[in-house]
Design a protein around this motif. Structure first.
Motif, PDB file in Angstrom:
ATOM      1  N   TYR A  68      47.024  25.767  45.921  1.00  0.00           N
ATOM      2  CA  TYR A  68      46.371  26.557  44.129  1.00  0.00           C
ATOM      3  C   TYR A  68      44.745  26.004  44.475  1.00  0.00           C
ATOM      4  N   HIS A  69      43.726  26.898  44.032  1.00  0.00           N
ATOM      5  CA  HIS A  69      42.270  27.170  44.372  1.00  0.00           C
ATOM      6  C   HIS A  69      41.758  25.908  43.448  1.00  0.00           C
ATOM      7  N   LYS A  70      40.620  25.560  43.286  1.00  0.00           N
ATOM      8  CA  LYS A  70      40.249  24.826  42.834  1.00  0.00           C
ATOM      9  C   LYS A  70      39.914  25.004  41.602  1.00  0.00           C
ATOM     10  N   ASN A  71      39.682  25.973  41.024  1.00  0.00           N
ATOM     11  CA  ASN A  71      39.523  27.060  39.717  1.00  0.00           C
ATOM     12  C   ASN A  71      40.985  27.235  39.109  1.00  0.00           C
ATOM     13  N   TYR A  72      41.884  26.685  39.379  1.00  0.00           N
ATOM     14  CA  TYR A  72      43.265  27.469  38.646  1.00  0.00           C
ATOM     15  C   TYR A  72      43.296  27.850  37.843  1.00  0.00           C
ATOM     16  N   ASN A  73      43.633  28.095  37.421  1.00  0.00           N
ATOM     17  CA  ASN A  73      43.873  29.127  35.821  1.00  0.00           C
ATOM     18  C   ASN A  73      43.165  29.071  35.029  1.00  0.00           C
ATOM     19  N   TYR A  88      53.831  47.611  29.682  1.00  0.00           N
ATOM     20  CA  TYR A  88      53.929  48.050  30.579  1.00  0.00           C
ATOM     21  C   TYR A  88      55.306  46.734  30.767  1.00  0.00           C
ATOM     22  N   GLY A  89      55.335  45.718  30.080  1.00  0.00           N
ATOM     23  CA  GLY A  89      56.826  44.912  30.435  1.00  0.00           C
ATOM     24  C   GLY A  89      56.120  44.187  31.990  1.00  0.00           C
ATOM     25  N   THR A  90      55.229  44.135  31.994  1.00  0.00           N
ATOM     26  CA  THR A  90      55.217  42.727  33.095  1.00  0.00           C
ATOM     27  C   THR A  90      56.051  40.838  32.883  1.00  0.00           C
ATOM     28  N   ILE A  91      56.214  41.033  34.722  1.00  0.00           N
ATOM     29  CA  ILE A  91      56.826  39.658  34.263  1.00  0.00           C
ATOM     30  C   ILE A  91      56.332  38.342  34.975  1.00  0.00           C
ATOM     31  N   ALA A  92      55.169  39.352  36.236  1.00  0.00           N
ATOM     32  CA  ALA A  92      54.712  38.254  36.463  1.00  0.00           C
ATOM     33  C   ALA A  92      53.313  39.241  37.532  1.00  0.00           C
ATOM     34  N   PHE A  93      52.600  38.485  36.725  1.00  0.00           N
ATOM     35  CA  PHE A  93      50.687  38.859  37.399  1.00  0.00           C
ATOM     36  C   PHE A  93      50.368  37.198  37.996  1.00  0.00           C
ATOM     37  N   VAL A  94      50.159  37.168  39.711  1.00  0.00           N
ATOM     38  CA  VAL A  94      49.407  36.284  40.191  1.00  0.00           C
ATOM     39  C   VAL A  94      48.088  36.847  41.370  1.00  0.00           C
ATOM     40  N   ILE A  95      47.201  35.743  40.575  1.00  0.00           N
ATOM     41  CA  ILE A  95      46.185  36.958  41.891  1.00  0.00           C
ATOM     42  C   ILE A  95      45.712  35.782  42.635  1.00  0.00           C
ATOM     43  N   ILE A  96      45.613  36.458  44.121  1.00  0.00           N
ATOM     44  CA  ILE A  96      45.443  34.907  45.004  1.00  0.00           C
ATOM     45  C   ILE A  96      44.334  35.229  45.780  1.00  0.00           C
ATOM     46  N   ASP A  99      43.349  32.957  49.586  1.00  0.00           N
ATOM     47  CA  ASP A  99      44.901  32.276  50.025  1.00  0.00           C
ATOM     48  C   ASP A  99      45.053  31.254  49.002  1.00  0.00           C
ATOM     49  N   SER A 100      44.689  30.697  47.841  1.00  0.00           N
ATOM     50  CA  SER A 100      44.745  29.854  47.174  1.00  0.00           C
ATOM     51  C   SER A 100      44.751  30.588  45.473  1.00  0.00           C
ATOM     52  N   ILE A 101      46.370  30.512  44.998  1.00  0.00           N
ATOM     53  CA  ILE A 101      46.699  30.960  43.931  1.00  0.00           C
ATOM     54  C   ILE A 101      45.541  30.563  43.074  1.00  0.00           C
ATOM     55  N   TRP A 102      44.899  31.800  42.329  1.00  0.00           N
ATOM     56  CA  TRP A 102      43.337  31.211  41.355  1.00  0.00           C
ATOM     57  C   TRP A 102      44.359  31.971  40.418  1.00  0.00           C
ATOM     58  N   PHE A 103      45.261  32.424  40.336  1.00  0.00           N
ATOM     59  CA  PHE A 103      45.945  32.801  38.448  1.00  0.00           C
ATOM     60  C   PHE A 103      47.348  33.040  39.204  1.00  0.00           C
ATOM     61  N   GLU A 104      48.019  32.859  37.877  1.00  0.00           N
ATOM     62  CA  GLU A 104      49.531  33.091  37.310  1.00  0.00           C
ATOM     63  C   GLU A 104      49.557  32.785  36.214  1.00  0.00           C
ATOM     64  N   ASN A 105      50.460  33.962  35.865  1.00  0.00           N
ATOM     65  CA  ASN A 105      50.919  33.908  35.135  1.00  0.00           C
ATOM     66  C   ASN A 105      52.653  34.824  34.232  1.00  0.00           C
ATOM     67  N   TYR A 106      54.214  34.034  34.030  1.00  0.00           N
ATOM     68  CA  TYR A 106      54.830  35.059  34.198  1.00  0.00           C
ATOM     69  C   TYR A 106      55.412  35.002  31.970  1.00  0.00           C
ATOM     70  N   ASP A 382      35.413  37.671  38.610  1.00  0.00           N
ATOM     71  CA  ASP A 382      33.907  37.824  38.310  1.00  0.00           C
ATOM     72  C   ASP A 382      32.774  36.855  37.026  1.00  0.00           C
ATOM     73  N   TYR A 383      33.711  36.597  35.941  1.00  0.00           N
ATOM     74  CA  TYR A 383      33.988  35.443  34.591  1.00  0.00           C
ATOM     75  C   TYR A 383      33.837  34.129  35.293  1.00  0.00           C
ATOM     76  N   ASP A 384      34.537  34.052  36.876  1.00  0.00           N
ATOM     77  CA  ASP A 384      35.044  32.405  37.256  1.00  0.00           C
ATOM     78  C   ASP A 384      33.406  32.442  37.788  1.00  0.00           C
ATOM     79  N   LYS A 385      32.677  33.286  38.595  1.00  0.00           N
ATOM     80  CA  LYS A 385      31.384  33.182  39.220  1.00  0.00           C
ATOM     81  C   LYS A 385      30.578  32.812  38.537  1.00  0.00           C
TER      82      LYS A 385
END
Length: 387
Positions: A68-73, A88-96, A99-106, A382-385
Motif C-alpha cells: 500500500y502506498h503511503k498516501n493510500y486512499n 457506467y456501473g463501475t464495480i472496481a476502480f484501482v490506481i497503482i 507498484d503500490s496501491i494508491w487508491f481503490e474502491n469497489y 496531481d491533487y495528492d502532489k
C-alpha cells in the motif's frame, strides 16, 4: 377449455419445430444463449456469466500482495469520476502508483476479491503466452506459419498466415466481430460446444495476411489452438505455470471452456478474476517482462508488443491497445463492457476499471470513458502532489 388445450398443443408443436430447425441449421447454440443471457435479464454477456459455463481452474501459487502506498486512499474520487462510475456501473476502480496501491474502491456489492469476466482482456494474456512459448523454444518466432501446426492453413492465402499475424490482428480472415447479432460467428463462439471444430471449419482467410489491422476475436482463438499444439499443454495450465503463479496472484481464477468434453478455452475472452490480479500482467509489461528480478517474459518481445505494427492504424501492437491521452502514451488491456487495465510507464501508473457498461462506440473507435478514467485519476494524483 378445448380451445385452450388446442392453443397449448400448437404452442408446444411450434416450439418443438423451432428447436428442430435450430439443430438442423447448426444454430442450436442459440438455446444456450437465450437460457444464459436473456433469461437472466441481460442482452449481452455479463460480468458473472461464468457461473453458467464450464470452466477450468487456474490456481494461485504463493500470494504476493500489493504493498500500500503511503498516501493510500487519502484522496477521494473527483466528481466527474463519481459520475462516470455511477453512469457506467463501475464495480472496481484501482490506481497503482510506483507498484503500490494508491487508491481503490469497489461498488455494487463487489469487493477486492470478487471475480468478474475479463472479456477480451484475455487476449493480452494469450499474446503474452505466445511470447513465453517463443522464449521457451516451443515456437520459433512471430513469423512461424500457422501451417506448421494446422494443415488446414497450408494452402491459398492461408499459407502466408503467421502466429504474429494472429497476435497483431492481421489475419485477413472472414470473422465477423459482432457482439449483439445472435447469428454472428462471435456469438456462436461464445456458446458453441466445440470451438476447435468450429474454427477449423468456419475461420477462413479471405485477404492477404499481415497487411492491415482488423480486430477479430477468432485470431486469438486460433492462436490459442496453435499454442496448445506447440507446448503440449492446455492453455489454462500454461497460463497458471507461466504467469498466474509466478506473478504472485492472490486468488484462484477460472477460464471458460467450450465444455468439459472438448476442453477448449475461450481464449479470446473469459478469465474470471479481480482488479488487482488483472493488474499484475500490466506491471509485468511495464517492467519489460521482469518480476521480482526474474525475467519472466522476454524484454524484446514486450517492447515489440507495445508498438503499433502498422503505421496506417496505430491503435494496436501484439495483444495490447495503444492510445495517447493528454500527451501521455498508454497501452492497455480492453474487454467488453469497459474492462480496462491501463498503463503509463513513464509515470509508473496502472489504472484498473471493471464494470457493467461502457459508452456505445463502433469497433473502429475508442469509447470516451477511457479518457475520463485516465484524466480523473491523474487529477487525483496531481491533487495528492499539492497536499
Amino acid at each position: 377449455m378445448k380451445f385452450l388445450k388446442n392453443f397449448i398443443k400448437w404452442i408446444i408443436i411450434l416450439f418443438g419445430f423451432l428447436i428442430l430447425v435450430l439443430f438442423i441449421t447448426d444454430t442450436d447454440y442459440l438455446i444456450k444463449a437465450v437460457r444464459t443471457i436473456y433469461l437472466n435479464g441481460h442482452t449481452t454477456a455479463f460480468l458473472k456469466d461464468y457461473n453458467y459455463f464450464d470452466t477450468q481452474l487456474i490456481e494461485k501459487g504463493t500470494p504476493q500482495p500489493w504493498p500500500y502506498h503511503k498516501n493510500y486512499n487519502s484522496i477521494e474520487e473527483t466528481e466527474n469520476l463519481k459520475q462516470a462510475n455511477s453512469q457506467y456501473g463501475t464495480i472496481a476502480f484501482v490506481i497503482i502508483k510506483n507498484d503500490s496501491i494508491w487508491f481503490e474502491n469497489y461498488y455494487d456489492d463487489f469487493n477486492e476479491s470478487s471475480s468478474t469476466n475479463s472479456f477480451s482482456m484475455a487476449k493480452s494474456y494469450v499474446s503474452g503466452l505466445l511470447g513465453k512459448a517463443i522464449m521457451e523454444g516451443h515456437i520459433k518466432d512471430l513469423d512461424q506459419p500457422v501451417c506448421d501446426f494446422f494443415p488446414e492453413f497450408c494452402s491459398g492465402l492461408a499459407a502466408d498466415l503467421t502466429v504474429g499475424d494472429l497476435a497483431s490482428m492481421a489475419s485477413g480472415s472472414n470473422w465477423d466481430e459482432a457482439y449483439y447479432s445472435p447469428f454472428s460467428i462471435t456469438t456462436r463462439a461464445y456458446f458453441y460446444d466445440d470451438l476447435k471444430t468450429m474454427m477449423l471449419n468456419k475461420f477462413k482467410i479471405v485477404d492477404r495476411p499481415g497487411e492491415k489491422f482488423v480486430y477479430q476475436s477468432g485470431n486469438t482463438q486460433l492462436l490459442a489452438m496453435v499454442l496448445e499444439n506447440a507446448t503440449g499443454q492446455k492453455l489454462y495450465d500454461y497460463l497458471e505455470q507461466s504467469f498466474w503463479k509466478p506473478l504472485g496472484s492472490e486468488n484462484n481464477s477460472l477460464w471458460q471452456i467450450d465444455n468439459k468434453s472438448n476442453n477448449m478455452v475461450k481464449a479470446y475472452c473469459c478469465i474470471a478474476s479481480n482488479a488487482k490480479d488483472f493488474a499484475r500482467l500490466g506491471k509485468l509489461y511495464k517492467d519489460y517482462g521482469k518480476w521480482k528480478g526474474q525475467q519472466v517474459l522476454d524484454s524484446a518481445f514486450v517492447a515489440k508488443s507495445l508498438k503499433p505494427r502498422f503505421a496506417e492504424d496505430q491503435r494496436y501492437g501484439y495483444g495490447w491497445w495503444l492510445k495517447e491521452v493528454n500527451n501521455k502514451p498508454f497501452y492497455f488491456m480492453w474487454g467488453h463492457l469497459g474492462q480496462y487495465v491501463m498503463i503509463q510507464p513513464q509515470s509508473n501508473v496502472i489504472i484498473v476499471r471493471l464494470g457493467h457498461n461502457a459508452p456505445k462506440h463502433s469497433i473502429s473507435t475508442f469509447p470516451k470513458d477511457i479518457d475520463i478514467y485516465i484524466e480523473e485519476a491523474y487529477k487525483m494524483l496531481d491533487y495528492d502532489k499539492k497536499t
